[in-house]
Write a protein that holds these residues in place. Structure first.
Motif, PDB file in Angstrom:
ATOM      1  N   ASP A   1      15.585  -1.013   1.724  1.00 54.60           N
ATOM      2  CA  ASP A   1      14.710  -1.741   2.145  1.00 54.60           C
ATOM      3  C   ASP A   1      14.662  -2.639   3.432  1.00 54.60           C
ATOM      4  O   ASP A   1      14.047  -3.509   3.739  1.00 54.60           O
ATOM      5  CB  ASP A   1      14.686  -2.831   0.904  1.00 54.60           C
ATOM      6  N   ARG A   2      15.884  -2.372   4.004  1.00 56.12           N
ATOM      7  CA  ARG A   2      16.209  -2.772   5.210  1.00 56.12           C
ATOM      8  C   ARG A   2      15.742  -1.924   6.486  1.00 56.12           C
ATOM      9  O   ARG A   2      15.771  -2.124   7.573  1.00 56.12           O
ATOM     10  CB  ARG A   2      17.628  -3.312   5.572  1.00 56.12           C
ATOM     11  N   VAL A   3      15.028  -0.782   6.053  1.00 55.46           N
ATOM     12  CA  VAL A   3      14.503   0.166   7.273  1.00 55.46           C
ATOM     13  C   VAL A   3      13.211   0.268   7.104  1.00 55.46           C
ATOM     14  O   VAL A   3      12.336   0.270   5.848  1.00 55.46           O
ATOM     15  CB  VAL A   3      15.218   1.451   6.671  1.00 55.46           C
ATOM     16  N   HIS A   4      12.521   0.131   8.295  1.00 51.45           N
ATOM     17  CA  HIS A   4      11.027   0.150   8.299  1.00 51.45           C
ATOM     18  C   HIS A   4      10.607   1.467   9.271  1.00 51.45           C
ATOM     19  O   HIS A   4      11.006   1.452  10.394  1.00 51.45           O
ATOM     20  CB  HIS A   4      10.416  -1.001   8.653  1.00 51.45           C
ATOM     21  N   VAL A   5       9.812   2.391   8.508  1.00 50.76           N
ATOM     22  CA  VAL A   5       9.373   3.497   9.450  1.00 50.76           C
ATOM     23  C   VAL A   5       7.854   3.384   9.867  1.00 50.76           C
ATOM     24  O   VAL A   5       7.145   2.985   9.019  1.00 50.76           O
ATOM     25  CB  VAL A   5       9.639   4.620   8.502  1.00 50.76           C
ATOM     26  N   GLU A   6       8.074   3.719  10.996  1.00 53.25           N
ATOM     27  CA  GLU A   6       6.441   3.696  11.685  1.00 53.25           C
ATOM     28  C   GLU A   6       6.209   4.920  12.240  1.00 53.25           C
ATOM     29  O   GLU A   6       6.998   5.766  12.933  1.00 53.25           O
ATOM     30  CB  GLU A   6       6.443   2.813  13.135  1.00 53.25           C
ATOM     31  N   LEU A   7       5.209   5.604  11.693  1.00 52.64           N
ATOM     32  CA  LEU A   7       4.660   6.857  12.031  1.00 52.64           C
ATOM     33  C   LEU A   7       3.248   6.900  12.083  1.00 52.64           C
ATOM     34  O   LEU A   7       2.423   5.974  11.994  1.00 52.64           O
ATOM     35  CB  LEU A   7       5.209   7.939  11.013  1.00 52.64           C
ATOM     36  N   GLY A   8       2.807   8.180  12.343  1.00 52.78           N
ATOM     37  CA  GLY A   8       1.137   8.316  12.533  1.00 52.78           C
ATOM     38  C   GLY A   8       0.686   7.894  13.646  1.00 52.78           C
ATOM     39  O   GLY A   8      -0.520   7.387  13.609  1.00 52.78           O
ATOM     40  N   ASP A   9       1.034   7.822  14.790  1.00 54.31           N
ATOM     41  CA  ASP A   9       0.494   7.373  16.104  1.00 54.31           C
ATOM     42  C   ASP A   9       1.361   8.012  17.387  1.00 54.31           C
ATOM     43  O   ASP A   9       2.545   8.048  17.254  1.00 54.31           O
ATOM     44  CB  ASP A   9       0.988   5.756  16.106  1.00 54.31           C
ATOM     45  N   SER A  10       0.440   8.627  18.108  1.00 52.50           N
ATOM     46  CA  SER A  10       0.989   9.428  19.121  1.00 52.50           C
ATOM     47  C   SER A  10       1.538   8.578  20.172  1.00 52.50           C
ATOM     48  O   SER A  10       2.183   9.084  21.085  1.00 52.50           O
ATOM     49  CB  SER A  10      -0.290  10.220  19.780  1.00 52.50           C
ATOM     50  N   ASP A  11       1.328   7.389  20.012  1.00 57.51           N
ATOM     51  CA  ASP A  11       2.097   6.409  21.025  1.00 57.51           C
ATOM     52  C   ASP A  11       3.705   6.319  20.603  1.00 57.51           C
ATOM     53  O   ASP A  11       4.316   5.468  21.444  1.00 57.51           O
ATOM     54  CB  ASP A  11       1.385   5.077  21.226  1.00 57.51           C
ATOM     55  N   LEU A  12       4.058   6.711  19.411  1.00 60.82           N
ATOM     56  CA  LEU A  12       5.321   6.801  19.065  1.00 60.82           C
ATOM     57  C   LEU A  12       6.009   7.778  19.623  1.00 60.82           C
ATOM     58  O   LEU A  12       5.422   8.826  20.176  1.00 60.82           O
ATOM     59  CB  LEU A  12       5.330   6.671  17.534  1.00 60.82           C
ATOM     60  N   PRO A  13       7.388   7.971  19.544  1.00 63.46           N
ATOM     61  CA  PRO A  13       8.159   9.186  20.162  1.00 63.46           C
ATOM     62  C   PRO A  13       7.656  10.500  19.570  1.00 63.46           C
ATOM     63  O   PRO A  13       7.138  10.614  18.426  1.00 63.46           O
ATOM     64  CB  PRO A  13       9.600   8.794  19.721  1.00 63.46           C
ATOM     65  N   ASP A  14       7.252  11.423  20.462  1.00 64.26           N
ATOM     66  CA  ASP A  14       6.692  12.480  20.148  1.00 64.26           C
ATOM     67  C   ASP A  14       7.485  13.456  18.899  1.00 64.26           C
ATOM     68  O   ASP A  14       8.730  13.445  18.879  1.00 64.26           O
ATOM     69  CB  ASP A  14       6.857  13.633  21.461  1.00 64.26           C
ATOM     70  N   ALA A  15       6.445  13.920  18.159  1.00 63.81           N
ATOM     71  CA  ALA A  15       7.051  14.698  17.122  1.00 63.81           C
ATOM     72  C   ALA A  15       6.024  15.850  16.551  1.00 63.81           C
ATOM     73  O   ALA A  15       5.019  15.913  16.697  1.00 63.81           O
ATOM     74  CB  ALA A  15       7.005  13.605  15.645  1.00 63.81           C
ATOM     75  N   PRO A  16       6.599  16.967  16.004  1.00 68.03           N
ATOM     76  CA  PRO A  16       5.862  17.970  15.833  1.00 68.03           C
ATOM     77  C   PRO A  16       4.953  17.909  14.553  1.00 68.03           C
ATOM     78  O   PRO A  16       5.062  16.779  13.879  1.00 68.03           O
ATOM     79  CB  PRO A  16       6.772  19.172  15.344  1.00 68.03           C
TER      80      PRO A  16
END
Lengths: 162, 676
Positions: B470-485
């Motif tokens: 609960d101390r970790v927050h994940v941001e995903l689903g946005d191409s402005d974030l670091p590149d991912a496959p």
């Protein structure tokens, strides 16, 4: 044309296109995106809401025909911050993956729990059946889940039905 | 732990692509070709343009500017040539959905039709050997002498299996909302399995640098492959928005999804197997015939699992493709492995029956030391353990092998087994880990399409950092974030997770921030055969009266490295198995030979499993340690669940009825048809 309906307890008066479905009214005009459009033909159940307490496919209802109705969507199931028991059970049982069928599953289950009477799998149609997993599966088959969470959906609903 | 986004999903607050509130958004509705081949002679939009609320009509009469090398399926309104029925040939844009749809109906199109060819057959004169099959495997392989192996065999099987066109049918239809800002930068809310690659494809199609495009996909309502590559609705939204100078929303109908969002190619697969008296393979040949469109070559890797599964001194695999006047097939859950293992594992059951050897035992006897085609060592392989554990749990030792002899009233009862496998790969990814307000922020352009990516990446980061999740927050689903496959190929968690681990490790060193790019790390992965394996067991009941097939029990036992989250893993496995049940018994899109295109383009006719179809589906797994995979030690699990299910069910139907149905789906009509 103007219609007035209750949505999640609030009166709403809206000027609607006569071609507009109840689902599109909720999603596109009232900003209630919880009800989902999966097929727009009443085949998948993702748009299920409660109309005057009974579950219905909102994509098959014309908005103009809903004048005077009471609509409950997934946004109206919880009591403030307190989740509806079905919502809490769906989380605990991991009864969804992508979440797109989930609002329809929840509204459908909420309506189903209040529906008396036999189903196609009830052994004795003169006796109100217990909500066994088989009864739940039958009664929830209007709500498709492509992620294949049915096993968990049934266990979540069974826990609340107990 | 429960899914991180569980609460927003059950309260209806999770925002999918079509659901972002955008001021002044207009709607585009496509016009689709009514011919399968020929030319668009004229598009008459005059009537549509006079209708209320209409902002414009896009068509080949005024081709929008696109990159000259745009993918054939995405090059909208560039050519008058029609490649398949259902192709997007125009679109109406209006202030409301209702007005756009009515206007699209009013667009008049004149065609110059030509003769079309939409039928896949194994003797099609247009069949050819593709250079490679997906993603980059040789089309053909051959070791040893198959004819000699068959000639010396004590038992042989020569059978042809066919599988139909299948459609992914995620519950969320493909949707996109496109907005251009004053500086000419494009934002697309899109239902996609990969924000970074989707951004690159959209930018490339429009002839823009990737830095001018942003793709946001925070919640995606399933994909199963059909949102793994950019689909035309996203390009249409961008073009329509550019044309009318307003944000534009495109939501495909379920019927349009069948036409333009990809499908699993139909297959015709010939299997020739030979075994000695002890059941050891002397030869294995797997030849797959498949289709693609005239626009793009998509060569599914259907016969490739035969290169991995069993030891055979003579082993030949081949793929033949024909280009038809059809839409381009695309990825659907376990492309290649799923249809290929259906045929291979069904044929192996036939071999077991012909040789009088238990089908579990037959597979055990053909366990290879190294990967049969490549000769590479396996990083880990526990197929035999899966088979043994599954047999124990399922009560396989009580099974009478005789087919067609167990009857309870109208119901014939049988059981079947099949193996499953899926490659365990990873791709380069980036991730950033930072400290924010005393907690930890993880950023990576991953996609959560229902797999639980947010949740598992939270766990991976928390474990690496040694803190509570609960101390970790994940941001995903946005191409402005670091590149991912892309979330595809069962590579998501392995790829993104590797980068998250490295970013967290660096953060722990400097106490502030970690930035990771695993390109170099992945490039130096040792050459090994990395695959997950599993065993699937099915019990069926077949009505002798109606031909209905029920599946009271499905059990999957998997060996997939370290399981990172038991709850998510079980959901993924049983979800795949449930889709496999659909493939076995009900899923089929028909090709319209007369007019081209597909029939059964909705969920009332294309049957996916409903709640009442799914009884007891259970998945378990073996502890598997494999330190040659990635920092987490996991193998991907998104696809292996569907691999082998249809074969296990088909084999059980044979055991129940004595009928071998080699053409999916196994419908009541086929069960009740007179024996040939």
């Amino acid at each position: 044309m103007d219609i007035t309906l209750q949505v999640n307890g609030l009166p709403r008066t809206v000027d609607v296109d006569p071609r507009m479905s109840l689902l599109d009214l909720l999603r596109e005009r009232l900003g209630l995106i919880g009800s989902k459009k999966g097929c727009d033909h009443g085949q998948c159940g993702a748009c299920t809401v409660l109309v005057d307490g009974r579950r219905a496919n909102s994509c098959l209802a014309l908005a103009v025909a809903m004048d005077g109705s009471e609509i409950t969507t997934v946004e109206g199931l919880a009591n403030g911050d307190e989740l509806h028991p079905l919502q809490a059970a769906f989380i605990e049982h991991d009864a969804f993956q992508c979440g797109y069928c989930t609002p329809g599953q929840l509204c459908s289950a909420a309506g189903m729990l209040g529906e008396p009477g036999p189903s196609a799998v009830t052994p004795d149609v003169l006796v109100d059946p217990d909500l066994t997993p088989e009864e739940i599966r039958e009664r929830m088959s209007g709500n498709l889940c492509r992620c294949g969470a049915y096993v968990n959906i049934v266990s979540a609903i069974a826990e609340v039905a107990r | 732990m429960n899914r991180v986004e569980g609460r927003v999903k059950v309260t209806g607050l999770a925002t999918y692509a079509a659901e972002y509130p955008v001021e002044g958004v207009a709607h585009a509705y496509p016009v689709q070709s009514l011919i399968a081949k020929g030319r668009v002679a004229r598009v008459d939009a005059s009537q549509a343009l006079d209708m209320p609320g209409v902002l414009g009509v896009l068509s080949v009469e005024d081709p929008p500017q696109l990159a000259p090398d745009a993918d054939g399926e995405l090059a909208l309104f560039q050519s008058r040539d029609v490649a398949y029925r259902g192709q997007l040939i125009a679109a109406a844009v209006a202030d409301t959905y209702e007005n756009a749809r009515a206007a699209a109906d009013a667009v008049r199109v004149e065609y110059e039709p030509a003769d079309h060819d939409v039928g896949l057959r194994a003797d099609h004169p247009g069949l050819y050997r593709p250079e490679v099959v997906n993603p980059n495997y040789p089309a053909d392989t051959e070791h040893g002498d198959v004819e000699a192996g068959l000639a010396e065999a004590a038992t042989t099987v020569d059978v042809t299996y066919t599988t139909p066109v299948l459609h992914n049918n995620p519950m969320e239809p493909h949707a996109a909302v496109a907005l251009w800002d004053a500086e000419g930068r494009l934002l697309v809310y899109n239902s996609t399995q990969g924000a970074s690659p989707d951004r690159d494809t959209i930018a490339g199609t429009l002839g823009l640098p990737p830095s001018r495009v942003r793709v946001v996909a925070r919640h995606v309502g399933g994909g199963f492959g059909c949102k793994g590559s950019t689909r035309p609705h996203a390009v249409l939204a961008a073009l329509a928005s550019r044309a009318v100078g307003r944000p534009v929303k495109v939501v495909l109908t379920r019927q349009q999804m069948f036409d333009v969002t990809g499908y699993r190619t139909p297959t015709i697969q010939r299997l020739r197997l030979g075994a000695d008296a002890e059941g050891r393979l002397t030869a294995l040949e797997h030849v797959a015939y498949e289709q693609s469109s005239t626009l793009v070559e998509f060569a599914e890797q259907t016969a490739t699992p035969a290169r991995t599964m069993y030891a055979a001194p003579a082993l030949r695999t081949a793929h033949r493709l024909v280009r038809l006047d059809v839409a381009t097939p695309s990825w659907m859950r376990a492309p290649g492995e799923c249809p290929g293992m259906y045929a291979l594992e069904s044929a192996l059951d036939e071999l077991a029956c012909a040789a009088g050897i238990d089908p579990v035992e037959l597979r055990v006897r053909n366990e290879p030391e190294t990967e049969p085609e490549s000769g590479l060592p396996f990083s880990s392989r526990n197929l035999v353990a899966c088979l043994r554990e599954g047999a124990r749990r399922f009560g396989w030792d009580r099974r009478d092998p005789e087919p067609g002899v167990r009857r309870e009233g109208e119901w014939l009862v049988g059981t079947g087994v099949a193996a499953s496998t899926y490659p365990a790969r990873r791709r380069p990814s980036q991730a950033v880990a930072t400290v924010r307000n005393g907690d930890f922020l993880i950023q990576v352009a991953a996609a959560d399409i229902g797999t639980g990516a947010r949740t598992v990446l939270t766990r991976i980061a928390a474990e690496t950092l040694g803190v509570a999740p609960d101390r970790v927050h994940v941001e995903l689903g946005d191409s402005d974030l670091p590149d991912a496959p892309v979330a595809g190929g069962s590579m998501g968690t392995a790829s993104w997770g590797s980068a998250v681990v490295r970013a967290c490790e660096e953060l722990m060193k400097n106490g502030k921030e970690g930035r990771a790019d695993t390109t170099d790390e992945v490039a130096t992965d040792a050459e090994l055969a990395r695959h997950a394996f599993g065993a699937q067991f099915a019990e069926v009941r077949v009505s002798a009266v109606t031909g209905e097939v029920r599946v009271p029990r499905l059990l999957g036992v998997f060996a997939a490295g370290r399981i990172l989250d038991a709850g998510l893993a079980r959901s993924q496995f049983i979800g795949g198995m449930t889709m496999g049940l659909g493939m076995a018994l009900m899923e089929e899109t028909l090709t319209d030979e007369e007019f081209g295109g597909f029939l059964r383009r909705d969920l009332a006719q294309y049957h996916v499993p409903a709640c009442a179809d799914v009884a007891d589906v259970e998945a378990v797994w073996l502890e598997e340690e494999d330190d040659a995979l990635n920092p987490m030690g996991n193998k991907g699990i998104g696809e292996i669940g569907i691999v082998g299910t249809a074969a296990a069910i088909g084999n059980a139907v044979h055991h129940a009825t004595g009928r071998r149905i080699r053409d999916l789906p196994i419908t009541p009509a086929k069960i009740l048809a007179p024996s040939p």
